[in-house]
Write an enzyme that holds these catalytic residues in place. Structure first.
Site, PDB file in Angstrom:
ATOM      1  N   HIS A  19      -3.449  -3.247   6.246  1.00 23.98           N
ATOM      2  CA  HIS A  19      -3.379  -4.718   6.349  1.00 23.98           C
ATOM      3  C   HIS A  19      -4.792  -5.305   6.457  1.00 23.98           C
ATOM      4  O   HIS A  19      -5.124  -6.285   5.792  1.00 23.98           O
ATOM      5  CB  HIS A  19      -2.617  -5.148   7.609  1.00 23.98           C
ATOM      6  CG  HIS A  19      -1.176  -4.789   7.652  1.00 23.98           C
ATOM      7  ND1 HIS A  19      -0.574  -4.265   8.766  1.00 23.98           N
ATOM      8  CD2 HIS A  19      -0.185  -4.908   6.722  1.00 23.98           C
ATOM      9  CE1 HIS A  19       0.714  -4.079   8.552  1.00 23.98           C
ATOM     10  NE2 HIS A  19       0.977  -4.444   7.313  1.00 23.98           N
ATOM     11  N   LYS A  43      13.856  -6.338  10.606  1.00 24.44           N
ATOM     12  CA  LYS A  43      13.451  -4.947  10.848  1.00 24.44           C
ATOM     13  C   LYS A  43      13.819  -4.446  12.249  1.00 24.44           C
ATOM     14  O   LYS A  43      13.419  -3.378  12.653  1.00 24.44           O
ATOM     15  CB  LYS A  43      11.939  -4.798  10.623  1.00 24.44           C
ATOM     16  CG  LYS A  43      11.539  -4.913   9.146  1.00 24.44           C
ATOM     17  CD  LYS A  43      10.071  -4.612   8.931  1.00 24.44           C
ATOM     18  CE  LYS A  43       9.684  -4.794   7.468  1.00 24.44           C
ATOM     19  NZ  LYS A  43       8.239  -4.644   7.248  1.00 24.44           N
ATOM     20  N   ARG A  93       1.299  -1.142  -2.502  1.00 21.52           N
ATOM     21  CA  ARG A  93       0.921   0.247  -2.254  1.00 21.52           C
ATOM     22  C   ARG A  93       1.296   1.151  -3.408  1.00 21.52           C
ATOM     23  O   ARG A  93       0.519   1.922  -3.890  1.00 21.52           O
ATOM     24  CB  ARG A  93       1.633   0.761  -0.989  1.00 21.52           C
ATOM     25  CG  ARG A  93       0.982   0.309   0.267  1.00 21.52           C
ATOM     26  CD  ARG A  93       1.895   0.500   1.431  1.00 21.52           C
ATOM     27  NE  ARG A  93       2.975  -0.471   1.376  1.00 21.52           N
ATOM     28  CZ  ARG A  93       3.694  -0.832   2.421  1.00 21.52           C
ATOM     29  NH1 ARG A  93       3.492  -0.257   3.577  1.00 21.52           N
ATOM     30  NH2 ARG A  93       4.637  -1.733   2.310  1.00 21.52           N
ATOM     31  N   SER A 131       3.613   0.208   8.562  1.00 23.44           N
ATOM     32  CA  SER A 131       3.785   0.032  10.006  1.00 23.44           C
ATOM     33  C   SER A 131       4.897   0.960  10.509  1.00 23.44           C
ATOM     34  O   SER A 131       4.778   1.561  11.569  1.00 23.44           O
ATOM     35  CB  SER A 131       4.151  -1.416  10.331  1.00 23.44           C
ATOM     36  OG  SER A 131       3.075  -2.256  10.029  1.00 23.44           O
TER      37      SER A 131
HETATM   38  P1  ADP Z   1       4.434  -2.744   6.532  1.00 24.04           P
HETATM   39  O1  ADP Z   1       4.958  -2.707   5.111  1.00 24.04           O
HETATM   40  O2  ADP Z   1       3.260  -1.870   6.771  1.00 24.04           O
HETATM   41  O3  ADP Z   1       5.526  -2.649   7.557  1.00 24.04           O
HETATM   42  P2  ADP Z   1       4.363  -5.634   6.549  1.00 24.04           P
HETATM   43  O4  ADP Z   1       5.791  -5.735   6.273  1.00 24.04           O
HETATM   44  O5  ADP Z   1       3.835  -6.343   7.743  1.00 24.04           O
HETATM   45  O6  ADP Z   1       3.828  -4.163   6.733  1.00 24.04           O
HETATM   46  O7  ADP Z   1       3.555  -6.024   5.238  1.00 24.04           O
HETATM   47  C1  ADP Z   1       2.781  -7.136   5.051  1.00 24.04           C
HETATM   48  C2  ADP Z   1       2.087  -7.044   3.710  1.00 24.04           C
HETATM   49  O8  ADP Z   1       1.099  -6.027   3.770  1.00 24.04           O
HETATM   50  C3  ADP Z   1       2.974  -6.654   2.523  1.00 24.04           C
HETATM   51  O9  ADP Z   1       2.522  -7.336   1.382  1.00 24.04           O
HETATM   52  C4  ADP Z   1       2.736  -5.187   2.376  1.00 24.04           C
HETATM   53  O10 ADP Z   1       2.968  -4.760   1.050  1.00 24.04           O
HETATM   54  C5  ADP Z   1       1.263  -5.134   2.698  1.00 24.04           C
HETATM   55  N1  ADP Z   1       0.872  -3.791   3.117  1.00 24.04           N
HETATM   56  C6  ADP Z   1       1.449  -3.028   4.051  1.00 24.04           C
HETATM   57  N2  ADP Z   1       0.835  -1.841   4.148  1.00 24.04           N
HETATM   58  C7  ADP Z   1      -0.176  -1.851   3.255  1.00 24.04           C
HETATM   59  C8  ADP Z   1      -1.175  -0.902   2.863  1.00 24.04           C
HETATM   60  N3  ADP Z   1      -1.231   0.299   3.413  1.00 24.04           N
HETATM   61  N4  ADP Z   1      -2.057  -1.266   1.926  1.00 24.04           N
HETATM   62  C9  ADP Z   1      -1.970  -2.489   1.345  1.00 24.04           C
HETATM   63  N5  ADP Z   1      -1.041  -3.414   1.645  1.00 24.04           N
HETATM   64  C10 ADP Z   1      -0.156  -3.112   2.591  1.00 24.04           C
END
Ligand code: ADP
Length: 158
Positions: A19, A43, A93, A131
């Site tokens: 993030h 979630k 990703r 996450s």
């Molecule tokens: P996660 O998917 O890690 O639970 P979120 O739902 O909070 O996280 O995702 C928020 C944004 O961050 C989304 O657009 C998700 O694709 C992006 N994101 C999550 N992990 C990564 C990563 N490792 N690299 C790039 N973008 C990411």
């Protein structure tokens, strides 16, 4: 001149280095980036409360110029309207992210045709990081150094 404001929405439970990388890389593309922590997540119960997530992100950003954090509930396009944003930033990703991200981008544009979604590809070293996975590893006693910002690691240690 109109300010180019982008919103980077997510649940950020917890904020991880994937993030953080997206935040740092999208910052120069806009005048301002608003990191938006989603309240109405499906979630389930989080590791941190929404208030704690906002605090942690704020602490980690450490007054990074042009970036701020807020929480929101309801429709993202309504929140964007309220903060004057026209761009949604999302991280990609792998191919597996694509389908749901594509659907969401189209739905948001249908809800408000002024809103565009911009995707940044993940850095290779964080491309497997989510996450959910990092939470699981942490709760099972695994080492999360290098995956989570120090501010998050400190909170978890408390
Ligand atoms: P996660 O998917 O890690 O639970 P979120 O739902 O909070 O996280 O995702 C928020 C944004 O961050 C989304 O657009 C998700 O694709 C992006 N994101 C999550 N992990 C990564 C990563 N490792 N690299 C790039 N973008 C990411």
């Amino acid at each position: 001149m109109t300010q180019r404001i982008a919103v980077y929405p997510g649940s950020f439970d917890p904020l991880h280095n994937g993030h953080l990388d997206i935040i740092q890389r999208c910052r120069p593309l806009f005048d301002e980036v608003v990191v938006a922590v989603l309240r109405n997540t499906s979630k389930g119960k989080g590791l941190f409360s929404v208030e704690e997530r906002v605090e942690i992100i704020d602490e980690t950003l450490n007054d990074l110029d042009g970036v701020r954090v807020e929480s929101f509930s309801g429709l993202l396009v309504h929140f964007m309207e309220a903060v004057g944003a026209r761009t949604i930033v999302r991280g990609l990703r792998a191919v597996s992210d694509f389908e749901s991200e594509f659907q969401m981008a189209l739905m948001n544009r249908r809800l408000d045709s002024r809103m565009e979604t911009v995707f940044l590809t993940s850095r290779e070293e964080f491309s497997y990081l989510s996450s959910r996975l990092v939470k699981e590893v942490y709760l099972l006693g695994g080492d999360c150094q290098g995956l989570l910002p120090p501010q998050v690691l400190r909170r978890l240690a408390r």
